[in-house]
Enzyme design. Sequence first.
Site, mmCIF file in Angstrom:
data_model
loop_
_atom_site.group_PDB
_atom_site.id
_atom_site.type_symbol
_atom_site.label_atom_id
_atom_site.label_comp_id
_atom_site.label_asym_id
_atom_site.label_seq_id
_atom_site.Cartn_x
_atom_site.Cartn_y
_atom_site.Cartn_z
ATOM 1 N N ILE A 14 0.841 -1.199 0.000
ATOM 2 C CA ILE A 14 0.000 0.000 0.000
ATOM 3 C C ILE A 14 0.877 1.251 0.000
ATOM 4 O O ILE A 14 0.551 2.264 -0.633
ATOM 5 C CB ILE A 14 -0.986 0.001 1.189
ATOM 6 C CG1 ILE A 14 -2.078 1.047 0.986
ATOM 7 C CG2 ILE A 14 -0.291 0.220 2.512
ATOM 8 C CD1 ILE A 14 -3.166 0.602 0.070
ATOM 9 N N ALA A 15 2.011 1.192 0.687
ATOM 10 C CA ALA A 15 2.955 2.311 0.687
ATOM 11 C C ALA A 15 3.507 2.538 -0.719
ATOM 12 O O ALA A 15 3.668 3.686 -1.163
ATOM 13 C CB ALA A 15 4.097 2.042 1.664
ATOM 14 N N SER A 35 11.062 2.359 7.842
ATOM 15 C CA SER A 35 10.724 0.964 8.078
ATOM 16 C C SER A 35 11.407 0.548 9.366
ATOM 17 O O SER A 35 12.232 1.293 9.909
ATOM 18 C CB SER A 35 11.208 0.096 6.906
ATOM 19 O OG SER A 35 11.081 -1.278 7.206
ATOM 20 N N ARG A 36 11.055 -0.611 9.860
ATOM 21 C CA ARG A 36 11.787 -1.122 11.022
ATOM 22 C C ARG A 36 13.078 -1.803 10.590
ATOM 23 O O ARG A 36 13.821 -2.322 11.425
ATOM 24 C CB ARG A 36 10.898 -2.087 11.804
ATOM 25 C CG ARG A 36 9.799 -1.353 12.575
ATOM 26 C CD ARG A 36 9.089 -2.280 13.518
ATOM 27 N NE ARG A 36 8.139 -1.566 14.344
ATOM 28 C CZ ARG A 36 6.902 -1.963 14.565
ATOM 29 N NH1 ARG A 36 6.456 -3.066 14.006
ATOM 30 N NH2 ARG A 36 6.103 -1.271 15.348
ATOM 31 N N TYR A 57 10.714 4.376 13.006
ATOM 32 C CA TYR A 57 9.611 5.321 12.823
ATOM 33 C C TYR A 57 9.883 6.627 13.571
ATOM 34 O O TYR A 57 9.467 7.696 13.145
ATOM 35 C CB TYR A 57 8.307 4.703 13.323
ATOM 36 C CG TYR A 57 7.910 3.421 12.616
ATOM 37 C CD1 TYR A 57 8.307 3.160 11.306
ATOM 38 C CD2 TYR A 57 7.129 2.463 13.266
ATOM 39 C CE1 TYR A 57 7.942 1.989 10.665
ATOM 40 C CE2 TYR A 57 6.749 1.285 12.621
ATOM 41 C CZ TYR A 57 7.160 1.048 11.332
ATOM 42 O OH TYR A 57 6.790 -0.113 10.695
ATOM 43 N N HIS A 78 -1.808 1.445 13.764
ATOM 44 C CA HIS A 78 -2.211 2.807 13.406
ATOM 45 C C HIS A 78 -2.213 3.756 14.596
ATOM 46 O O HIS A 78 -1.702 4.878 14.509
ATOM 47 C CB HIS A 78 -3.603 2.800 12.763
ATOM 48 C CG HIS A 78 -3.604 2.267 11.376
ATOM 49 N ND1 HIS A 78 -4.745 2.176 10.605
ATOM 50 C CD2 HIS A 78 -2.593 1.786 10.592
ATOM 51 C CE1 HIS A 78 -4.443 1.663 9.422
ATOM 52 N NE2 HIS A 78 -3.146 1.415 9.397
ATOM 53 N N LYS A 96 -6.877 3.242 6.193
ATOM 54 C CA LYS A 96 -8.085 2.667 6.768
ATOM 55 C C LYS A 96 -7.802 1.218 7.180
ATOM 56 O O LYS A 96 -6.879 0.595 6.631
ATOM 57 C CB LYS A 96 -9.248 2.751 5.785
ATOM 58 C CG LYS A 96 -9.027 2.025 4.442
ATOM 59 C CD LYS A 96 -9.267 0.534 4.555
ATOM 60 C CE LYS A 96 -8.566 -0.248 3.487
ATOM 61 N NZ LYS A 96 -8.473 -1.671 3.814
ATOM 62 N N ARG A 164 -2.302 -11.285 7.867
ATOM 63 C CA ARG A 164 -3.051 -10.216 8.523
ATOM 64 C C ARG A 164 -4.552 -10.397 8.338
ATOM 65 O O ARG A 164 -5.340 -9.884 9.133
ATOM 66 C CB ARG A 164 -2.626 -8.858 7.978
ATOM 67 C CG ARG A 164 -2.976 -8.634 6.519
ATOM 68 C CD ARG A 164 -2.633 -7.228 6.055
ATOM 69 N NE ARG A 164 -2.999 -7.011 4.661
ATOM 70 C CZ ARG A 164 -4.218 -6.711 4.253
ATOM 71 N NH1 ARG A 164 -5.200 -6.603 5.129
ATOM 72 N NH2 ARG A 164 -4.474 -6.522 2.962
ATOM 73 N N ASP A 177 -10.957 -5.115 7.241
ATOM 74 C CA ASP A 177 -10.102 -5.058 6.067
ATOM 75 C C ASP A 177 -10.841 -4.513 4.847
ATOM 76 O O ASP A 177 -10.334 -3.614 4.167
ATOM 77 C CB ASP A 177 -9.536 -6.440 5.741
ATOM 78 C CG ASP A 177 -8.449 -6.362 4.683
ATOM 79 O OD1 ASP A 177 -7.351 -5.869 5.003
ATOM 80 O OD2 ASP A 177 -8.698 -6.767 3.530
#
Length: 333
Positions: A14-15, A35-36, A57, A78, A96, A164, A177
């Site tokens: 999505i990013a 990112s982590r 972050y 989120h 979302k 997920r 979702d």
Amino acid sequence: MKNISWGILGTGSIAAKFATALQSVEGCSLTAVASRSDSRAKEFADRFKAEKAYGSYEELAGDQDIDVIYIAVPHTEHKNTAALCIQNNKAVLCEKPFTLNVKDSEYLINLAREHKVFLMEAMWTKLLPANLRVKHWIDDGRIGKVLHIKASFGFHADFDINSRLYNPALGGGALLDVGVYPISYATFLLGKMPDNIVSRAIIGKSQVDEQNVIILQYKDNVLADLSSSISAEIGNDALIVGEKGIIKVERFWMASSAKLYDNKYQCLDTFDEPFRANGYEYEAEEVNRCLREGLLESPFNPLNVTLDNMKIMDEIRAKWGLIYPQEQFTKSS
């Protein structure tokens, strides 16, 4: 025109879609990603020509060159990631569903108002030109009083407890979702909350909803028939039926076209406008506009409507008895 400097928190699919869309938007730039993982951040930054790549972050939130941050991590993250950005006085566009529940949404909204920073849910569907035209047709009385909305969004994904979609620890299930789309679409088109909610769900072996049907009933004799699924291909079209006509929207959640008919299915009007990029550019442009005008929320996608949609989903889950592990911990503590 002030250039808007964007950061993206998260480097998943999505990013990548949002970063692609930003390349088509004038007056803004992708300045940094986080990112982590240092390597994932650098790979993403190189791919989309971002100036900076952060392996945490916190570094992104603290970057003084950033105007607004797009939250693109799983929805269980989120609340904490958006709060981190807000507390660093960054404007936020949060994917979302906004959060897991109303309580967490209220927390973020109150925090943004306390810090006087812009905040918006990334419900891109509402800002697509085709759906804005549908809304205009309705508001202009082209189909008369709306009587019925039918919208579904579902697909088949093989069961995987670690994904997920099916993992309750990751906020899995169809409602959060994809069910958020038809619910948001109905409240967007009707501009009001339902007076009664009836719903049923198939709760699967991982204790999340694999498919559901939802009826929103309104006192003025309007019904919204909504459904979502992660286990069945149920389609993703919308039908809006009024006293004088009908609107059909294919793939309503990512619509680029819509058709208006009379009650005999004679086509009266059409809208067809391909995306400049992939559709995510419109929400980016709305955020840019709001920031330039000094707005703290979007008049097209206000926070009270985001909160209303979360209230609807909370009520639905309460009826199903679907509580996520994070919520159980919160209640016990």
